[in-house]
Scaffold this motif. Structure first.
Motif, PDB file in Angstrom:
ATOM      1  N   ARG A  12       0.818  -1.219   0.000  1.00 24.48           N
ATOM      2  CA  ARG A  12       0.000   0.000   0.000  1.00 24.48           C
ATOM      3  C   ARG A  12       0.853   1.270   0.000  1.00 24.48           C
ATOM      4  O   ARG A  12       0.460   2.274  -0.583  1.00 24.48           O
ATOM      5  CB  ARG A  12      -0.958  -0.038   1.174  1.00 24.48           C
ATOM      6  CG  ARG A  12      -2.050  -1.083   0.963  1.00 24.48           C
ATOM      7  CD  ARG A  12      -3.010  -1.172   2.110  1.00 24.48           C
ATOM      8  NE  ARG A  12      -4.162  -1.969   1.729  1.00 24.48           N
ATOM      9  CZ  ARG A  12      -4.661  -2.950   2.475  1.00 24.48           C
ATOM     10  NH1 ARG A  12      -4.120  -3.254   3.649  1.00 24.48           N
ATOM     11  NH2 ARG A  12      -5.708  -3.633   2.052  1.00 24.48           N
ATOM     12  N   ALA A  13       2.021   1.235   0.626  1.00 22.11           N
ATOM     13  CA  ALA A  13       2.888   2.420   0.673  1.00 22.11           C
ATOM     14  C   ALA A  13       3.457   2.761  -0.702  1.00 22.11           C
ATOM     15  O   ALA A  13       3.771   3.918  -0.978  1.00 22.11           O
ATOM     16  CB  ALA A  13       4.023   2.200   1.667  1.00 22.11           C
ATOM     17  N   GLN A  14       3.582   1.769  -1.578  1.00 19.08           N
ATOM     18  CA  GLN A  14       4.132   2.024  -2.910  1.00 19.08           C
ATOM     19  C   GLN A  14       3.144   2.746  -3.815  1.00 19.08           C
ATOM     20  O   GLN A  14       3.541   3.291  -4.840  1.00 19.08           O
ATOM     21  CB  GLN A  14       4.595   0.719  -3.544  1.00 19.08           C
ATOM     22  CG  GLN A  14       5.776   0.152  -2.802  1.00 19.08           C
ATOM     23  CD  GLN A  14       6.455  -0.965  -3.552  1.00 19.08           C
ATOM     24  OE1 GLN A  14       6.244  -1.165  -4.730  1.00 19.08           O
ATOM     25  NE2 GLN A  14       7.295  -1.695  -2.858  1.00 19.08           N
ATOM     26  N   TYR A  15       1.855   2.729  -3.447  1.00 15.91           N
ATOM     27  CA  TYR A  15       0.819   3.385  -4.254  1.00 15.91           C
ATOM     28  C   TYR A  15      -0.106   4.185  -3.344  1.00 15.91           C
ATOM     29  O   TYR A  15      -1.255   3.828  -3.144  1.00 15.91           O
ATOM     30  CB  TYR A  15       0.002   2.341  -5.022  1.00 15.91           C
ATOM     31  CG  TYR A  15       0.814   1.547  -5.998  1.00 15.91           C
ATOM     32  CD1 TYR A  15       1.033   2.022  -7.286  1.00 15.91           C
ATOM     33  CD2 TYR A  15       1.374   0.329  -5.628  1.00 15.91           C
ATOM     34  CE1 TYR A  15       1.789   1.301  -8.183  1.00 15.91           C
ATOM     35  CE2 TYR A  15       2.129  -0.399  -6.520  1.00 15.91           C
ATOM     36  CZ  TYR A  15       2.335   0.087  -7.797  1.00 15.91           C
ATOM     37  OH  TYR A  15       3.081  -0.630  -8.683  1.00 15.91           O
ATOM     38  N   PRO A  16       0.382   5.284  -2.770  1.00 13.98           N
ATOM     39  CA  PRO A  16      -0.443   6.078  -1.860  1.00 13.98           C
ATOM     40  C   PRO A  16      -1.404   7.004  -2.609  1.00 13.98           C
ATOM     41  O   PRO A  16      -1.260   7.227  -3.814  1.00 13.98           O
ATOM     42  CB  PRO A  16       0.595   6.891  -1.082  1.00 13.98           C
ATOM     43  CG  PRO A  16       1.708   7.081  -2.071  1.00 13.98           C
ATOM     44  CD  PRO A  16       1.734   5.803  -2.894  1.00 13.98           C
ATOM     45  N   SER A  20      -4.491   4.502  -5.393  1.00 11.80           N
ATOM     46  CA  SER A  20      -3.767   3.710  -4.395  1.00 11.80           C
ATOM     47  C   SER A  20      -3.774   2.230  -4.758  1.00 11.80           C
ATOM     48  O   SER A  20      -4.479   1.793  -5.662  1.00 11.80           O
ATOM     49  CB  SER A  20      -4.408   3.900  -3.021  1.00 11.80           C
ATOM     50  OG  SER A  20      -5.696   3.300  -2.998  1.00 11.80           O
ATOM     51  N   PHE A  21      -2.989   1.462  -4.025  1.00 11.96           N
ATOM     52  CA  PHE A  21      -2.893   0.025  -4.253  1.00 11.96           C
ATOM     53  C   PHE A  21      -4.280  -0.607  -4.310  1.00 11.96           C
ATOM     54  O   PHE A  21      -4.597  -1.338  -5.238  1.00 11.96           O
ATOM     55  CB  PHE A  21      -2.048  -0.621  -3.152  1.00 11.96           C
ATOM     56  CG  PHE A  21      -1.900  -2.108  -3.306  1.00 11.96           C
ATOM     57  CD1 PHE A  21      -0.960  -2.638  -4.173  1.00 11.96           C
ATOM     58  CD2 PHE A  21      -2.717  -2.979  -2.599  1.00 11.96           C
ATOM     59  CE1 PHE A  21      -0.827  -4.009  -4.338  1.00 11.96           C
ATOM     60  CE2 PHE A  21      -2.587  -4.349  -2.750  1.00 11.96           C
ATOM     61  CZ  PHE A  21      -1.643  -4.857  -3.624  1.00 11.96           C
ATOM     62  N   ASP A  22      -5.110  -0.330  -3.323  1.00 12.60           N
ATOM     63  CA  ASP A  22      -6.448  -0.920  -3.283  1.00 12.60           C
ATOM     64  C   ASP A  22      -7.305  -0.465  -4.465  1.00 12.60           C
ATOM     65  O   ASP A  22      -8.191  -1.211  -4.899  1.00 12.60           O
ATOM     66  CB  ASP A  22      -7.130  -0.599  -1.959  1.00 12.60           C
ATOM     67  CG  ASP A  22      -6.475  -1.320  -0.794  1.00 12.60           C
ATOM     68  OD1 ASP A  22      -7.052  -2.312  -0.333  1.00 12.60           O
ATOM     69  OD2 ASP A  22      -5.386  -0.901  -0.351  1.00 12.60           O
ATOM     70  N   ASP A  23      -7.057   0.723  -4.983  1.00 11.79           N
ATOM     71  CA  ASP A  23      -7.814   1.235  -6.131  1.00 11.79           C
ATOM     72  C   ASP A  23      -7.427   0.546  -7.439  1.00 11.79           C
ATOM     73  O   ASP A  23      -8.161   0.627  -8.420  1.00 11.79           O
ATOM     74  CB  ASP A  23      -7.612   2.740  -6.300  1.00 11.79           C
ATOM     75  CG  ASP A  23      -8.247   3.550  -5.181  1.00 11.79           C
ATOM     76  OD1 ASP A  23      -9.154   3.022  -4.499  1.00 11.79           O
ATOM     77  OD2 ASP A  23      -7.831   4.704  -4.987  1.00 11.79           O
ATOM     78  N   LEU A  24      -6.279  -0.123  -7.461  1.00  8.93           N
ATOM     79  CA  LEU A  24      -5.821  -0.788  -8.680  1.00  8.93           C
ATOM     80  C   LEU A  24      -6.616  -2.054  -8.978  1.00  8.93           C
ATOM     81  O   LEU A  24      -6.568  -2.567 -10.093  1.00  8.93           O
ATOM     82  CB  LEU A  24      -4.336  -1.155  -8.567  1.00  8.93           C
ATOM     83  CG  LEU A  24      -3.355   0.012  -8.435  1.00  8.93           C
ATOM     84  CD1 LEU A  24      -1.948  -0.517  -8.165  1.00  8.93           C
ATOM     85  CD2 LEU A  24      -3.375   0.866  -9.689  1.00  8.93           C
ATOM     86  N   PHE A  25      -7.337  -2.568  -7.982  1.00  6.14           N
ATOM     87  CA  PHE A  25      -8.028  -3.849  -8.108  1.00  6.14           C
ATOM     88  C   PHE A  25      -9.501  -3.699  -7.750  1.00  6.14           C
ATOM     89  O   PHE A  25      -9.881  -2.801  -7.015  1.00  6.14           O
ATOM     90  CB  PHE A  25      -7.381  -4.886  -7.175  1.00  6.14           C
ATOM     91  CG  PHE A  25      -5.913  -5.052  -7.404  1.00  6.14           C
ATOM     92  CD1 PHE A  25      -5.447  -5.886  -8.408  1.00  6.14           C
ATOM     93  CD2 PHE A  25      -4.991  -4.361  -6.629  1.00  6.14           C
ATOM     94  CE1 PHE A  25      -4.084  -6.033  -8.633  1.00  6.14           C
ATOM     95  CE2 PHE A  25      -3.634  -4.503  -6.839  1.00  6.14           C
ATOM     96  CZ  PHE A  25      -3.180  -5.340  -7.847  1.00  6.14           C
ATOM     97  N   ASP A  26     -10.316  -4.614  -8.248  1.00 10.65           N
ATOM     98  CA  ASP A  26     -11.732  -4.640  -7.873  1.00 10.65           C
ATOM     99  C   ASP A  26     -11.901  -5.091  -6.436  1.00 10.65           C
ATOM    100  O   ASP A  26     -12.890  -4.755  -5.786  1.00 10.65           O
ATOM    101  CB  ASP A  26     -12.516  -5.576  -8.800  1.00 10.65           C
ATOM    102  CG  ASP A  26     -12.590  -5.046 -10.222  1.00 10.65           C
ATOM    103  OD1 ASP A  26     -12.574  -3.819 -10.412  1.00 10.65           O
ATOM    104  OD2 ASP A  26     -12.658  -5.873 -11.151  1.00 10.65           O
ATOM    105  N   GLY A  27     -10.954  -5.843  -5.922  1.00  7.53           N
ATOM    106  CA  GLY A  27     -10.982  -6.296  -4.541  1.00  7.53           C
ATOM    107  C   GLY A  27      -9.590  -6.691  -4.088  1.00  7.53           C
ATOM    108  O   GLY A  27      -8.819  -7.232  -4.880  1.00  7.53           O
TER     109      GLY A  27
END
Length: 81
Positions: A12-16, A20-27
């Motif tokens: 998650r720190a690599q894509y703040p 963000s990290f979580d936004d890159l995926f549907d889940g």
């Protein structure tokens, strides 16, 4: 993913921020957050249920044969890579 809180924090720190990290995926499903891990079939069942996906419409790739065999047993197309 089978990981712990430290690994999740690094991801998650690599894509703040926005995108963000979580936004890159549907889940995003980290084992320590859902309280179970591969190859426990309940882990896949939870993910499939939360994503609203039938096992026959899912695919799974992993470097562990035991994890792939467990996913296959649920009807998920799977392969060791």
């Amino acid at each position: 993913s089978n990981c712990n809180d430290l690994h999740a924090q690094v991801c998650r720190a690599q894509y703040p921020g926005p995108g963000s990290f979580d936004d890159l995926f549907d889940g995003v499903f980290f084992s320590h957050e859902i309280g179970m891990s591969k190859p426990d079939p309940r882990a896949w069942q939870l993910v499939l249920r939360q994503m609203g996906v039938d096992p026959s419409r899912a695919c799974f790739y992993d470097d562990s044969d035991i994890n792939v065999r467990a996913a296959l047993s649920l009807g998920i197309a799977s392969r060791v890579v």
